[in-house]
Design a protein around this motif. Structure first.
Motif, mmCIF file in Angstrom:
data_model
loop_
_atom_site.group_PDB
_atom_site.id
_atom_site.type_symbol
_atom_site.label_atom_id
_atom_site.label_comp_id
_atom_site.label_asym_id
_atom_site.label_seq_id
_atom_site.Cartn_x
_atom_site.Cartn_y
_atom_site.Cartn_z
ATOM 1 N N PRO A 143 0.811 -1.226 0.000
ATOM 2 C CA PRO A 143 0.000 0.000 0.000
ATOM 3 C C PRO A 143 0.841 1.272 0.000
ATOM 4 O O PRO A 143 0.475 2.257 -0.650
ATOM 5 N N ILE A 144 1.968 1.251 0.719
ATOM 6 C CA ILE A 144 2.843 2.430 0.737
ATOM 7 C C ILE A 144 3.408 2.681 -0.656
ATOM 8 O O ILE A 144 3.455 3.824 -1.137
ATOM 9 N N PHE A 145 3.834 1.611 -1.326
ATOM 10 C CA PHE A 145 4.370 1.755 -2.680
ATOM 11 C C PHE A 145 3.302 2.271 -3.631
ATOM 12 O O PHE A 145 3.565 3.140 -4.468
ATOM 13 N N ILE A 146 2.080 1.751 -3.505
ATOM 14 C CA ILE A 146 0.991 2.185 -4.380
ATOM 15 C C ILE A 146 0.661 3.653 -4.149
ATOM 16 O O ILE A 146 0.480 4.424 -5.102
ATOM 17 N N VAL A 147 0.595 4.065 -2.891
ATOM 18 C CA VAL A 147 0.241 5.452 -2.565
ATOM 19 C C VAL A 147 1.304 6.425 -3.062
ATOM 20 O O VAL A 147 0.986 7.514 -3.556
ATOM 21 N N THR A 148 2.564 6.051 -2.946
ATOM 22 C CA THR A 148 3.652 6.957 -3.335
ATOM 23 C C THR A 148 4.051 6.827 -4.802
ATOM 24 O O THR A 148 4.889 7.599 -5.276
ATOM 25 N N SER A 149 3.467 5.881 -5.526
ATOM 26 C CA SER A 149 3.872 5.652 -6.918
ATOM 27 C C SER A 149 3.696 6.869 -7.826
ATOM 28 O O SER A 149 4.514 7.070 -8.736
ATOM 29 N N PRO A 150 2.664 7.714 -7.651
ATOM 30 C CA PRO A 150 2.585 8.895 -8.520
ATOM 31 C C PRO A 150 3.799 9.806 -8.396
ATOM 32 O O PRO A 150 4.283 10.346 -9.396
ATOM 33 N N VAL A 151 4.292 9.965 -7.172
ATOM 34 C CA VAL A 151 5.452 10.836 -6.963
ATOM 35 C C VAL A 151 6.718 10.187 -7.497
ATOM 36 O O VAL A 151 7.522 10.826 -8.187
ATOM 37 N N THR A 152 6.909 8.897 -7.202
ATOM 38 C CA THR A 152 8.123 8.220 -7.653
ATOM 39 C C THR A 152 8.156 8.052 -9.168
ATOM 40 O O THR A 152 9.230 8.009 -9.770
ATOM 41 N N SER A 153 6.991 7.956 -9.789
ATOM 42 C CA SER A 153 6.945 7.743 -11.236
ATOM 43 C C SER A 153 7.129 9.031 -12.030
ATOM 44 O O SER A 153 7.753 9.023 -13.095
ATOM 45 N N GLY A 190 7.781 12.357 -10.448
ATOM 46 C CA GLY A 190 8.513 13.441 -9.799
ATOM 47 C C GLY A 190 9.773 13.822 -10.551
ATOM 48 O O GLY A 190 10.092 15.011 -10.706
ATOM 49 N N ASP A 191 10.488 12.818 -11.044
ATOM 50 C CA ASP A 191 11.723 13.086 -11.788
ATOM 51 C C ASP A 191 11.435 13.845 -13.075
ATOM 52 O O ASP A 191 12.196 14.729 -13.471
ATOM 53 N N GLN A 192 10.323 13.512 -13.730
ATOM 54 C CA GLN A 192 9.962 14.203 -14.970
ATOM 55 C C GLN A 192 9.638 15.671 -14.706
ATOM 56 O O GLN A 192 10.039 16.557 -15.464
ATOM 57 N N VAL A 193 8.911 15.932 -13.628
ATOM 58 C CA VAL A 193 8.582 17.317 -13.271
ATOM 59 C C VAL A 193 9.847 18.111 -12.995
ATOM 60 O O VAL A 193 10.024 19.234 -13.497
ATOM 61 N N TRP A 194 10.739 17.538 -12.204
ATOM 62 C CA TRP A 194 11.974 18.239 -11.853
ATOM 63 C C TRP A 194 12.853 18.467 -13.077
ATOM 64 O O TRP A 194 13.469 19.517 -13.224
ATOM 65 N N SER A 195 12.902 17.485 -13.960
ATOM 66 C CA SER A 195 13.728 17.609 -15.159
ATOM 67 C C SER A 195 13.241 18.751 -16.046
ATOM 68 O O SER A 195 14.039 19.572 -16.518
ATOM 69 N N MET A 196 11.932 18.840 -16.274
ATOM 70 C CA MET A 196 11.398 19.914 -17.116
ATOM 71 C C MET A 196 11.572 21.277 -16.455
ATOM 72 O O MET A 196 11.868 22.270 -17.119
ATOM 73 N N HIS A 197 11.393 21.315 -15.133
ATOM 74 C CA HIS A 197 11.533 22.584 -14.422
ATOM 75 C C HIS A 197 12.981 23.071 -14.427
ATOM 76 O O HIS A 197 13.242 24.266 -14.652
ATOM 77 N N PHE A 203 -3.235 15.321 -8.232
ATOM 78 C CA PHE A 203 -2.391 16.462 -7.870
ATOM 79 C C PHE A 203 -1.082 16.451 -8.659
ATOM 80 O O PHE A 203 -0.665 17.479 -9.215
ATOM 81 N N VAL A 204 -0.436 15.299 -8.731
ATOM 82 C CA VAL A 204 0.852 15.198 -9.431
ATOM 83 C C VAL A 204 0.688 15.511 -10.914
ATOM 84 O O VAL A 204 1.505 16.230 -11.512
ATOM 85 N N GLN A 205 -0.380 15.010 -11.528
ATOM 86 C CA GLN A 205 -0.576 15.242 -12.954
ATOM 87 C C GLN A 205 -0.941 16.695 -13.249
ATOM 88 O O GLN A 205 -0.585 17.222 -14.310
ATOM 89 N N VAL A 206 -1.636 17.348 -12.333
ATOM 90 C CA VAL A 206 -1.916 18.781 -12.505
ATOM 91 C C VAL A 206 -0.610 19.568 -12.482
ATOM 92 O O VAL A 206 -0.385 20.462 -13.313
ATOM 93 N N VAL A 207 0.263 19.239 -11.536
ATOM 94 C CA VAL A 207 1.573 19.899 -11.472
ATOM 95 C C VAL A 207 2.376 19.595 -12.729
ATOM 96 O O VAL A 207 3.013 20.482 -13.316
ATOM 97 N N LEU A 208 2.348 18.334 -13.153
ATOM 98 C CA LEU A 208 3.088 17.926 -14.353
ATOM 99 C C LEU A 208 2.596 18.683 -15.581
ATOM 100 O O LEU A 208 3.402 19.172 -16.393
#
Length: 298
Positions: free
Chosen positions: A58-68, A70-77, A122-127
């Motif tokens: 469950p922890i992996f599932i809940v955090t998967s949007p950020v781990t999947s 997050g790197d793309q958001v940071w790279s583009m920014h 939330f993650v996809q809106v930021v992305l």
């Protein structure tokens, strides 16, 4: 005479059991002990697996949007550019995740899946916001150098009806998402208690999410190359599939069959992506040929 009787008693197995109980037990205890140890080891392993499925998965599932993503958001920014990133990714994930949130009101599925869908929104809106702000000149964002490049037909860029999700202004993207959310909210109030509508919500939402790998599969097949598709993304998806399948089928929580069926389809697509990555590799010759045809896609 006494010596002979003693020898006979010792030679008799039953007498041995009476005269030397410790020696007799020592002959059978290794087998019973090994059986007890193997049973304990099996029970310990199964308990560990159950604990991982019900606590770690469950922890992996809940955090998967950020781990999947997050790197793309940071790279583009950090690069101030979203060249090579397809806006279809946030489109697919937002359509699916928003619908999954509304699906919970009827299905009442397990809480970690609801939290995951909410975080994904939330993650996809930021992305999407970061991708739009740092969008290069029109056409360049559909590069073949990143996963899920935009659709191409030969050397030309394929436009969609009404230029859907290809708008040059940022405002239409947010307007579409707002209208989409309001429409779902209205339907929830009107027919949200219908069993048919609840089931339809689940299968539509999860089917849309399950098709996420298909554009990349088609692009890899067309170009005979996996160039630009990062191995880290593939590994993240495959590991996520393992955790999701284990959680969907073995957890103690309530997981509707819509999650299980669409999860299996997506896992199969991800495995095929892995097969393509192994078969095509970087496809240097094909990639060079594409670059020579259209320098904009370099």
């Amino acid at each position: 005479m006494e010596t002979k009787d003693l020898a006979w008693q010792v030679s008799c197995p039953r007498r041995q059991a009476l005269l030397f109980p410790i020696t007799w037990k020592s002959k059978i205890s290794p087998y019973s002990g090994m059986h007890a140890i193997s049973t304990d080891v099996y029970s310990s392993i199964m308990s560990l697996i159950s604990w991982v499925i019900n606590h770690i998965a469950p922890i992996f599932i809940v955090t998967s949007p950020v781990t999947s993503y997050g790197d793309q958001v940071w790279s583009m920014h950090s690069k101030r550019s979203s060249a090579g990133f397809s806006l279809d990714i946030p489109l697919i994930m937002l359509v699916a995740s928003v619908l999954k949130v509304f699906y919970w009101f009827g299905a009442r599925y397990d809480a970690p899946l609801l939290i995951q869908a909410s975080i994904m929104v939330f993650v996809q809106v930021v992305l999407l916001q970061v991708a739009l702000v740092n969008r290069p000149p029109f056409g360049a964002q559909h590069s073949l150098n990143k996963p899920f490049a935009g659709a191409t037909d030969g050397d030309s860029y394929v436009t969609r009806p009404f230029n859907f999700w290809q708008w040059r202004s940022r405002k239409p993207y947010w307007q579409f998402l707002a209208y989409y959310t309001v429409t779902l909210a209205a339907l929830q109030l009107l027919v949200g208690t219908s069993e048919f509508y609840i089931g339809l919500q689940g299968y539509v939402a999860l089917s849309v999410e399950a098709i996420l790998p298909i554009p990349q599969i088609l692009e890899n097949h067309r170009s005979r190359s996996s160039k630009g598709f990062r191995l880290s993304v593939l590994v993240n998806w495959l590991v996520g599939d393992v955790f999701k399948m284990a959680y969907f089928f073995l957890s103690e929580g309530e997981v509707p069959w819509a999650f299980k069926l669409c999860g299996m389809f997506q896992a199969a697509c991800d495995c095929y992506l892995g097969l393509q990555y192994w078969m095509y590799g970087e496809g240097i010759d094909a990639a060079v040929d594409i670059d020579l045809k259209d320098p904009r896609l370099a």
